[in-house]
Write a protein that holds these residues in place. Structure first.
Motif, PDB file in Angstrom:
ATOM      1  N   ALA A  49    -100.174  74.062  -7.840  1.00  0.00           N
ATOM      2  CA  ALA A  49    -100.800  73.713  -9.111  1.00  0.00           C
ATOM      3  C   ALA A  49    -102.241  73.244  -8.920  1.00  0.00           C
ATOM      4  O   ALA A  49    -102.568  72.582  -7.935  1.00  0.00           O
ATOM      5  CB  ALA A  49    -100.000  72.622  -9.802  1.00  0.00           C
ATOM      6  N   LEU A  50    -103.070  73.585  -9.883  1.00  0.00           N
ATOM      7  CA  LEU A  50    -104.409  73.047 -10.035  1.00  0.00           C
ATOM      8  C   LEU A  50    -104.510  72.662 -11.508  1.00  0.00           C
ATOM      9  O   LEU A  50    -104.395  73.522 -12.383  1.00  0.00           O
ATOM     10  CB  LEU A  50    -105.475  74.070  -9.650  1.00  0.00           C
ATOM     11  N   VAL A  51    -104.688  71.366 -11.786  1.00  0.00           N
ATOM     12  CA  VAL A  51    -104.528  70.842 -13.145  1.00  0.00           C
ATOM     13  C   VAL A  51    -105.854  70.405 -13.752  1.00  0.00           C
ATOM     14  O   VAL A  51    -106.641  69.705 -13.114  1.00  0.00           O
ATOM     15  CB  VAL A  51    -103.548  69.648 -13.141  1.00  0.00           C
ATOM     16  N   SER A  52    -106.071  70.810 -15.005  1.00  0.00           N
ATOM     17  CA  SER A  52    -107.196  70.352 -15.797  1.00  0.00           C
ATOM     18  C   SER A  52    -106.663  69.737 -17.082  1.00  0.00           C
ATOM     19  O   SER A  52    -105.864  70.361 -17.781  1.00  0.00           O
ATOM     20  CB  SER A  52    -108.129  71.507 -16.144  1.00  0.00           C
TER      21      SER A  52
ATOM     22  N   LYS B 284    -113.470  72.865  -7.020  1.00  0.00           N
ATOM     23  CA  LYS B 284    -112.168  73.217  -6.448  1.00  0.00           C
ATOM     24  C   LYS B 284    -111.954  74.726  -6.523  1.00  0.00           C
ATOM     25  O   LYS B 284    -112.388  75.391  -7.460  1.00  0.00           O
ATOM     26  CB  LYS B 284    -111.040  72.498  -7.187  1.00  0.00           C
TER      27      LYS B 284
ATOM     28  N   ASP C 245    -111.964  67.567 -13.460  1.00  0.00           N
ATOM     29  CA  ASP C 245    -110.681  67.893 -12.827  1.00  0.00           C
ATOM     30  C   ASP C 245    -110.782  69.112 -11.920  1.00  0.00           C
ATOM     31  O   ASP C 245    -110.068  69.212 -10.920  1.00  0.00           O
ATOM     32  CB  ASP C 245    -109.599  68.163 -13.885  1.00  0.00           C
ATOM     33  N   LEU C 246    -111.664  70.054 -12.272  1.00  0.00           N
ATOM     34  CA  LEU C 246    -111.725  71.328 -11.549  1.00  0.00           C
ATOM     35  C   LEU C 246    -113.009  71.560 -10.762  1.00  0.00           C
ATOM     36  O   LEU C 246    -113.010  72.359  -9.812  1.00  0.00           O
ATOM     37  CB  LEU C 246    -111.556  72.500 -12.531  1.00  0.00           C
TER      38      LEU C 246
ATOM     39  N   LYS D 286    -104.293  79.844  -7.317  1.00  0.00           N
ATOM     40  CA  LYS D 286    -103.668  78.611  -7.796  1.00  0.00           C
ATOM     41  C   LYS D 286    -102.984  78.847  -9.135  1.00  0.00           C
ATOM     42  O   LYS D 286    -103.341  79.744  -9.895  1.00  0.00           O
ATOM     43  CB  LYS D 286    -104.726  77.505  -7.961  1.00  0.00           C
TER      44      LYS D 286
ATOM     45  N   LEU E 230    -103.116  77.661 -12.388  1.00  0.00           N
ATOM     46  CA  LEU E 230    -104.073  76.905 -13.179  1.00  0.00           C
ATOM     47  C   LEU E 230    -103.372  76.372 -14.426  1.00  0.00           C
ATOM     48  O   LEU E 230    -102.970  77.133 -15.305  1.00  0.00           O
ATOM     49  CB  LEU E 230    -105.251  77.804 -13.542  1.00  0.00           C
TER      50      LEU E 230
ATOM     51  N   LYS F 228     -98.963  67.846 -11.338  1.00  0.00           N
ATOM     52  CA  LYS F 228    -100.084  67.283 -10.576  1.00  0.00           C
ATOM     53  C   LYS F 228    -100.594  68.333  -9.587  1.00  0.00           C
ATOM     54  O   LYS F 228     -99.845  69.213  -9.146  1.00  0.00           O
ATOM     55  CB  LYS F 228     -99.644  66.039  -9.791  1.00  0.00           C
ATOM     56  N   ASP F 229    -101.861  68.213  -9.197  1.00  0.00           N
ATOM     57  CA  ASP F 229    -102.442  69.125  -8.203  1.00  0.00           C
ATOM     58  C   ASP F 229    -101.544  69.221  -6.972  1.00  0.00           C
ATOM     59  O   ASP F 229    -101.053  68.207  -6.475  1.00  0.00           O
ATOM     60  CB  ASP F 229    -103.822  68.634  -7.752  1.00  0.00           C
ATOM     61  N   GLY F 230    -101.332  70.437  -6.502  1.00  0.00           N
ATOM     62  CA  GLY F 230    -100.584  70.669  -5.273  1.00  0.00           C
ATOM     63  C   GLY F 230     -99.093  70.861  -5.452  1.00  0.00           C
ATOM     64  O   GLY F 230     -98.432  71.334  -4.532  1.00  0.00           O
TER      65      GLY F 230
END
Length: 148
Positions: free
Chosen positions: A18-21, A55, A51-52, A60, A62, A131-133
């Motif tokens: 995950a990559l979260v905005s 990165k 957030d991004l 990912k 997104l 969450k990210d990751g």
């Protein structure tokens, strides 16, 4: 592990980190380096999205509420897919806008061998949970599994 059910915009299955905005994704500002300047990792160039920004988006999952910005949004997503610099998938907590939907759908129909599943209407709980990751799996029925 938690499951969320959304609406399929562009079909496909994938598992990716995950990559979260929590703010809207400005597609042109975010993908400009990848499309104009050869950034093969699709590093987010939108300085207004803390957030991004900076990165890597390539590969990912997104996770975002919506896209924002100019009318080029759909074309930018289509071009990112055509240049193989797209996220593994795009997962929207809100209903997708028509421009992002158009770019995603056209890429899924016109480009052979390129996949970027898109699911929308996953809800606010989805965006608050992921969450990210975290490992994200998109199933072909619009189910999104968040593991982590």
């Amino acid at each position: 592990m938690k499951e969320f059910k959304g609406r399929i915009v562009a079909p496909g299955t994938v598992t990716a980190p995950a990559l979260v905005s929590h703010g809207g994704l400005n597609t042109l500002a975010s993908f400009q380096k990848a499309l104009q300047f050869g950034d093969k990792k699709a590093t987010c160039g939108d300085q207004n999205n803390p957030d991004l920004y900076g990165k890597e988006m390539l590969g990912k999952a997104l996770c975002l509420p919506q896209t924002i910005g100019s009318t080029t949004g759909g074309l930018v997503l289509y071009c990112a897919c055509a240049m193989e610099r797209q996220p593994a998938c795009m997962l929207f907590s809100n209903p997708i806008d028509s421009l992002a939907a158009a770019g995603s759908i056209l890429a899924s129909v016109w480009l052979e061998g390129v996949s970027m599943p898109v699911v929308d209407s996953l809800g606010e709980e989805f965006l608050n949970y992921v969450k990210d990751g975290m490992a994200i799996t998109v199933k072909d029925d619009g189910t999104v599994v968040v593991d982590g």
